[in-house]
Design a protein around this motif. Structure first.
Motif, PDB file in Angstrom:
ATOM      1  N   ILE A  62      -4.650 -12.821   7.240  1.00  0.00           N
ATOM      2  CA  ILE A  62      -4.465 -11.860   6.153  1.00  0.00           C
ATOM      3  C   ILE A  62      -5.055 -10.498   6.523  1.00  0.00           C
ATOM      4  N   ILE A  63      -6.258 -10.517   7.127  1.00  0.00           N
ATOM      5  CA  ILE A  63      -6.888  -9.252   7.540  1.00  0.00           C
ATOM      6  C   ILE A  63      -6.026  -8.541   8.583  1.00  0.00           C
ATOM      7  N   ALA A  64      -5.461  -9.306   9.513  1.00  0.00           N
ATOM      8  CA  ALA A  64      -4.594  -8.702  10.534  1.00  0.00           C
ATOM      9  C   ALA A  64      -3.347  -8.097   9.898  1.00  0.00           C
ATOM     10  N   LEU A  65      -2.770  -8.786   8.906  1.00  0.00           N
ATOM     11  CA  LEU A  65      -1.596  -8.240   8.224  1.00  0.00           C
ATOM     12  C   LEU A  65      -1.934  -6.944   7.487  1.00  0.00           C
ATOM     13  N   GLY A 108      -2.487  -4.180  10.005  1.00  0.00           N
ATOM     14  CA  GLY A 108      -1.207  -3.731  10.554  1.00  0.00           C
ATOM     15  C   GLY A 108      -0.422  -2.882   9.564  1.00  0.00           C
ATOM     16  N   ALA A 109      -0.438  -3.297   8.291  1.00  0.00           N
ATOM     17  CA  ALA A 109       0.268  -2.519   7.269  1.00  0.00           C
ATOM     18  C   ALA A 109      -0.351  -1.138   7.096  1.00  0.00           C
ATOM     19  N   LEU A 110      -1.689  -1.078   7.078  1.00  0.00           N
ATOM     20  CA  LEU A 110      -2.361   0.217   6.939  1.00  0.00           C
ATOM     21  C   LEU A 110      -2.094   1.110   8.144  1.00  0.00           C
ATOM     22  N   TYR A 111      -2.115   0.524   9.332  1.00  0.00           N
ATOM     23  CA  TYR A 111      -1.846   1.318  10.537  1.00  0.00           C
ATOM     24  C   TYR A 111      -0.416   1.860  10.511  1.00  0.00           C
ATOM     25  N   TYR A 112       0.526   1.004  10.119  1.00  0.00           N
ATOM     26  CA  TYR A 112       1.928   1.453  10.049  1.00  0.00           C
ATOM     27  C   TYR A 112       2.085   2.561   9.005  1.00  0.00           C
ATOM     28  N   ASP A 113       1.440   2.368   7.847  1.00  0.00           N
ATOM     29  CA  ASP A 113       1.523   3.379   6.787  1.00  0.00           C
ATOM     30  C   ASP A 113       0.918   4.696   7.237  1.00  0.00           C
ATOM     31  N   THR A 114      -0.202   4.635   7.944  1.00  0.00           N
ATOM     32  CA  THR A 114      -0.863   5.859   8.409  1.00  0.00           C
ATOM     33  C   THR A 114      -0.037   6.577   9.465  1.00  0.00           C
ATOM     34  N   GLU A 115       0.541   5.831  10.402  1.00  0.00           N
ATOM     35  CA  GLU A 115       1.287   6.454  11.491  1.00  0.00           C
ATOM     36  C   GLU A 115       2.642   6.967  11.034  1.00  0.00           C
ATOM     37  N   VAL A 116       3.312   6.223  10.149  1.00  0.00           N
ATOM     38  CA  VAL A 116       4.675   6.609   9.752  1.00  0.00           C
ATOM     39  C   VAL A 116       4.658   7.595   8.592  1.00  0.00           C
ATOM     40  N   ASN A 117       3.965   7.233   7.521  1.00  0.00           N
ATOM     41  CA  ASN A 117       3.977   8.079   6.323  1.00  0.00           C
ATOM     42  C   ASN A 117       2.942   9.203   6.387  1.00  0.00           C
ATOM     43  N   GLY A 118       1.805   8.924   6.987  1.00  0.00           N
ATOM     44  CA  GLY A 118       0.751   9.933   7.036  1.00  0.00           C
ATOM     45  C   GLY A 118       0.704  10.732   8.303  1.00  0.00           C
ATOM     46  N   ALA A 138       0.741   6.714   2.146  1.00  0.00           N
ATOM     47  CA  ALA A 138       0.976   6.247   0.780  1.00  0.00           C
ATOM     48  C   ALA A 138      -0.266   5.579   0.212  1.00  0.00           C
ATOM     49  N   THR A 139      -0.923   4.788   1.024  1.00  0.00           N
ATOM     50  CA  THR A 139      -2.151   4.134   0.561  1.00  0.00           C
ATOM     51  C   THR A 139      -3.243   5.151   0.292  1.00  0.00           C
ATOM     52  N   GLY A 140      -3.374   6.142   1.190  1.00  0.00           N
ATOM     53  CA  GLY A 140      -4.382   7.182   1.004  1.00  0.00           C
ATOM     54  C   GLY A 140      -4.145   7.997  -0.263  1.00  0.00           C
ATOM     55  N   LYS A 141      -2.866   8.296  -0.564  1.00  0.00           N
ATOM     56  CA  LYS A 141      -2.558   9.051  -1.776  1.00  0.00           C
ATOM     57  C   LYS A 141      -2.919   8.260  -3.032  1.00  0.00           C
ATOM     58  N   VAL A 142      -2.629   6.949  -3.005  1.00  0.00           N
ATOM     59  CA  VAL A 142      -2.978   6.111  -4.160  1.00  0.00           C
ATOM     60  C   VAL A 142      -4.487   6.087  -4.368  1.00  0.00           C
ATOM     61  N   LEU A 143      -5.223   5.914  -3.290  1.00  0.00           N
ATOM     62  CA  LEU A 143      -6.692   5.895  -3.400  1.00  0.00           C
ATOM     63  C   LEU A 143      -7.236   7.252  -3.826  1.00  0.00           C
ATOM     64  N   LYS A 144      -6.586   8.329  -3.341  1.00  0.00           N
ATOM     65  CA  LYS A 144      -7.045   9.675  -3.705  1.00  0.00           C
ATOM     66  C   LYS A 144      -6.809   9.939  -5.191  1.00  0.00           C
ATOM     67  N   ASN A 145      -5.659   9.539  -5.698  1.00  0.00           N
ATOM     68  CA  ASN A 145      -5.360   9.708  -7.117  1.00  0.00           C
ATOM     69  C   ASN A 145      -6.302   8.881  -7.996  1.00  0.00           C
ATOM     70  N   ALA A 146      -6.724   7.728  -7.477  1.00  0.00           N
ATOM     71  CA  ALA A 146      -7.648   6.888  -8.232  1.00  0.00           C
ATOM     72  C   ALA A 146      -9.086   7.373  -8.120  1.00  0.00           C
ATOM     73  N   GLY A 147      -9.342   8.337  -7.226  1.00  0.00           N
ATOM     74  CA  GLY A 147     -10.685   8.891  -7.085  1.00  0.00           C
ATOM     75  C   GLY A 147     -11.626   8.056  -6.249  1.00  0.00           C
ATOM     76  N   VAL A 148     -11.115   7.095  -5.479  1.00  0.00           N
ATOM     77  CA  VAL A 148     -11.982   6.209  -4.680  1.00  0.00           C
ATOM     78  C   VAL A 148     -11.821   6.461  -3.186  1.00  0.00           C
ATOM     79  N   LEU A 149     -10.989   7.428  -2.825  1.00  0.00           N
ATOM     80  CA  LEU A 149     -10.762   7.666  -1.393  1.00  0.00           C
ATOM     81  C   LEU A 149     -12.040   8.043  -0.656  1.00  0.00           C
ATOM     82  N   PRO A 150     -12.903   8.944  -1.191  1.00  0.00           N
ATOM     83  CA  PRO A 150     -14.153   9.264  -0.468  1.00  0.00           C
ATOM     84  C   PRO A 150     -15.037   8.037  -0.246  1.00  0.00           C
ATOM     85  N   HIS A 151     -15.108   7.145  -1.237  1.00  0.00           N
ATOM     86  CA  HIS A 151     -15.934   5.951  -1.089  1.00  0.00           C
ATOM     87  C   HIS A 151     -15.341   5.007  -0.027  1.00  0.00           C
ATOM     88  N   VAL A 152     -14.017   4.893  -0.039  1.00  0.00           N
ATOM     89  CA  VAL A 152     -13.365   4.048   0.970  1.00  0.00           C
ATOM     90  C   VAL A 152     -13.579   4.613   2.362  1.00  0.00           C
TER      91      VAL A 152
END
Length: 237
Positions: free
Chosen positions: A57-60, A63-73, A81-95
């Motif tokens: 599960i951790i590997a999946l 891999g999903a985060l890496y793909y999202d960062t390289e393709v979308n970010g 996309a994941t970073g934007k969701v975390l940023k909108n929720a206000g938890v991106l700096p903590h993450v």
């Protein structure tokens, strides 16, 4: 004359209460031991499944985060996309802070392992190599000894066989020689076929060497970049 009463057999065919109780206790103890063993095996198998499942599960997720960062970010996690969701929720700096803390600890652990692990692994690798060479030499010696022993004893064996089946030893020698010649001929033909039909064009020795050199250079470049990132993360507090 007084009649003598026969002695009654108090034991009969039933076991004594003490013996029966002992047998029951032993049976209960054995059943309890078997249940504990079964439970321990199930627990161990369950732990293995949970561990493998967690790693998968951790590997999946990674891999999903890496793909999202390289393709979308485009290589920037905050723009993914994941970073934007975390940023909108206000938890991106903590993450990000947690991520840098984990990576810093991992980088320092890696640098520590680079210094402290090789003194233990190098003797193990050397010992394994020495054992492999020893086993290989022993196998070669056994083969040569067996071949020499068979060659020395074969005339006696051939004479014994020919007493019951005339000329059988000659047929066996001819079959062995034919098998050996066939093996050598097959090897030579296979080598020639590979050289003339396979190792041409893209798979020619020159292209293979060039590909190996490029792969080695890419591996060295990746190793250097990896070390630069490790050094950078190790300096984080």
């Amino acid at each position: 004359m007084a009649q003598v009463k026969p002695k009654s057999n108090k034991q009969g065919g039933k076991p004594a209460p003490a013996a029966k109780k002992s047998v029951q206790e032993k049976s209960s103890a054995q059943q309890k031991k078997n249940k504990q063993k079964t439970a321990a095996e199930k627990k161990r198998c369950g732990c293995c499944k949970w561990t493998l499942g967690s790693i998968f599960i951790i590997a999946l997720i990674a891999g999903a985060l890496y793909y999202d960062t390289e393709v979308n970010g485009k290589g920037v996690f905050e723009k993914s996309a994941t970073g934007k969701v975390l940023k909108n929720a206000g938890v991106l700096p903590h993450v990000q802070k947690s991520w840098y803390t984990v990576m810093s600890a991992g980088a320092r652990g890696y640098k520590w392992a680079e210094v402290n692990v090789p003194p233990y692994t190098e003797p193990v690798i050397k010992t394994t190599g020495d054992l492999w060479k020893l086993a290989r030499n022993a196998a070669c010696n056994v083969y040569q000894s067996g071949k020499g022993y068979f060659g020395a004893k074969w005339p006696v064996v051939a004479k014994f066989i020919d007493q019951y089946v005339p000329n059988l030893s000659s047929k066996i020698e001819a079959f062995a020689a034919g098998t050996s010649d066939l093996a050598v001929s097959s090897y030579e033909k296979s080598a020639a076929l590979i050289k003339e039909k396979v190792l041409v064009g893209r798979f020619s020795p020159e292209n293979i060497n060039q590909a190996l050199n490029q792969t080695r250079n890419a591996a060295l470049e990746y190793y250097n970049q990896f070390h630069k990132k490790v050094d950078a993360y190790a300096k984080l507090k």
